[in-house]
Design an enzyme around this catalytic site. Structure first.
Site, PDB file in Angstrom:
ATOM      1  N   SER A  18       0.824  -1.209   0.000  1.00 31.96           N
ATOM      2  CA  SER A  18       0.000   0.000   0.000  1.00 31.96           C
ATOM      3  C   SER A  18       0.857   1.258   0.000  1.00 31.96           C
ATOM      4  CB  SER A  18      -0.940   0.002   1.212  1.00 31.96           C
ATOM      5  OG  SER A  18      -0.210  -0.043   2.423  1.00 31.96           O
ATOM      6  N   GLU A 191       5.917  -9.553  15.779  1.00 29.03           N
ATOM      7  CA  GLU A 191       4.680 -10.180  15.332  1.00 29.03           C
ATOM      8  C   GLU A 191       4.061 -10.973  16.486  1.00 29.03           C
ATOM      9  OE1 GLU A 191       3.390  -9.744  12.410  1.00 29.03           O
ATOM     10  OE2 GLU A 191       5.066  -8.810  11.352  1.00 29.03           O
ATOM     11  N   LYS A 206      18.538 -13.425   5.073  1.00 29.06           N
ATOM     12  CA  LYS A 206      19.272 -12.240   4.630  1.00 29.06           C
ATOM     13  C   LYS A 206      20.772 -12.524   4.542  1.00 29.06           C
ATOM     14  CE  LYS A 206      15.730  -9.296   6.685  1.00 29.06           C
ATOM     15  NZ  LYS A 206      15.368  -8.408   7.820  1.00 29.06           N
TER      16      LYS A 206
END
Length: 429
Positions: A18, A191, A206
């Site tokens: 978004s 989270e 990563k």
């Protein structure tokens, strides 16, 4: 300037997606000037089409991501849905139908990066993923472009903001792990299920990406040694402070001294307060790079969140769109070195070991003998005793992880050792 817009398909419209859509709209004129052609959001694939998405034309929203990437008129697909499937299939389908791809999908790239790069090359398209590693921090492009003429020897960094927030809170307030995690959750840094962060899975993905780029070698997620931080205690921080150190969850990718192999690992470690990474606070990320010619470089900034990650995505989008206009592609996979990835046992570093032992004569001598028998040299020893029990803290000189593992196994068998309370690597010296 070309007037026909470059068409962009957006896969995923959550926090990052978004924000990508918003910036594409609000900065449309600037993006046009920087690219040399307008960019147009041509479709947005989502799972829940009924949700209100401010600033996005409902007519662009679809649940059929496959049809969107197969349209044939899409120039760039931006993938921010995450996970392995359907992201992998959608990306390869996008290449097959003429689109380049910008992705933030660290898990997929760590697992199948080689196959995705091969698919991009086969179809003459770009695969960019600056946002996959450290949010807004420019890191992938400097490693594979700015330092392309240099030899990188080590990449060490804090690449997960959640874990850094928790450890920083434990360090600065004396809080325990669970208390710090609860605060991170309440503030939105962690989270509801923090496993991927606190157990090091996120950082390991990563690390695989960084090691592959830095050493021109294919490094998969399975090649990365991983250790979480859930066992780090307030006592560990107290010991670290006595050594002039703090504790960070580090991703460490390094070339062997002889240059013949590489290692990649993620684990908590003590680092001196004088090291630049020690001062990285809160949810920030930082990566420390060591190379032959450039020397030591530090990349620092916000490593997660909608706006920072969208910034990296948009940077890639601009680069890929420019390539489309010039009918070119940017750097692809560079794996020519094909160095073997050594096991964790070959890693050489220092260690901090805390033992619970019987408080009686001869214990220290027994412990020292075990270290000597396994070829691990002791640097310092600190002992505190009370009521027949004692805490023995040993800091070693540099030794292989295999030698240290053998030492600890032997220590556990001693009748005078009640338990091994903590083992922590010491890095950055």
């Amino acid at each position: 300037m070309r007037t026909r817009p470059l068409k962009v398909a957006l896969l995923g419209c959550g926090v990052v997606g978004s924000e990508v859509a918003r910036i594409m709209t609000t900065h449309a004129d600037d993006l046009t000037a920087r690219i040399g052609a307008p960019v147009e959001l041509a479709g947005v694939a989502v799972r829940r089409p009924d949700r209100v998405r401010e600033g996005i034309d409902p007519a662009l929203v679809t649940t059929d991501a496959t049809a969107l990437v197969k349209r044939g008129d899409i120039d760039v697909v931006v993938e921010v849905i995450g996970g392995i499937e359907p992201a992998r299939t959608l990306i390869t389908t996008a290449f097959e139908h003429g689109a380049s791809v910008v992705s933030a999908n660290k898990a997929l790239l760590a697992q199948d990066g080689a196959a995705l790069h091969a698919a991009a090359e086969e179809h003459g398209k770009d695969l960019y993923y600056e946002a996959a590693v450290a949010g807004a921090i420019p890191l992938i492009r400097p490693l594979r472009e700015s330092l392309a003429g240099d030899k990188i020897n080590r990449v060490m960094g804090i690449v997960n903001g959640t874990t850094n927030f928790i450890l920083d809170k434990m360090d600065s307030t004396g809080a325990g792990y669970q208390e710090a995690l609860d605060e991170a959750t309440a503030l939105g840094y962690a989270e509801a299920d923090p496993t991927a962060d606190v157990e090091g899975f996120d950082a390991a993905a990563k690390a695989a990406i960084l090691a592959g780029i830095a050493f021109h070698t294919r490094v998969r997620l399975d090649d990365v040694y991983r250790e979480g931080m859930t066992e780090v205690t307030a006592a560990d921080f107290a010991s670290a402070k006595e050594m002039g150190c703090t504790i960070k969850l580090l991703a460490i990718c390094e070339r062997a001294a002889d240059g013949a192999s590489v290692t990649a690992r993620v684990h908590p470690a003590m680092i001196p307060l004088s090291h630049p990474l020690a001062s990285v606070r809160g949810a920030y990320n930082a990566v420390f790079v060591e190379s032959d010619a450039a020397g030591q470089l530090m990349f620092y900034g916000p490593g997660a969140g909608g706006s920072p990650t969208a910034s990296a995505v948009l940077g890639d989008l601009v680069a890929v769109c420019r390539n489309r206009l010039s009918d070119a592609t940017g750097p692809g996979e560079s794996a020519y070195a094909a160095l073997p990835v050594s096991p964790m046992g070959d890693v050489v570093t220092r260690y901090h070991i805390s033992l619970d032992v019987a408080d009686k004569p001869g214990v220290l001598a027994q412990v020292a003998t075990v270290f000597a028998e396994h070829g691990v040299s002791i640097d310092t020893v600190r002992q505190q005793g009370k009521d027949g029990e004692a805490s023995l803290v040993v800091v070693t000189h540099r030794a292989s992880d295999a030698a240290l593992t053998g030492t600890v196994e032997a220590l556990r068998k001693l009748d005078t050792v009640r338990g091994v309370a903590s083992i922590m690597r010491v890095e950055g010296e």
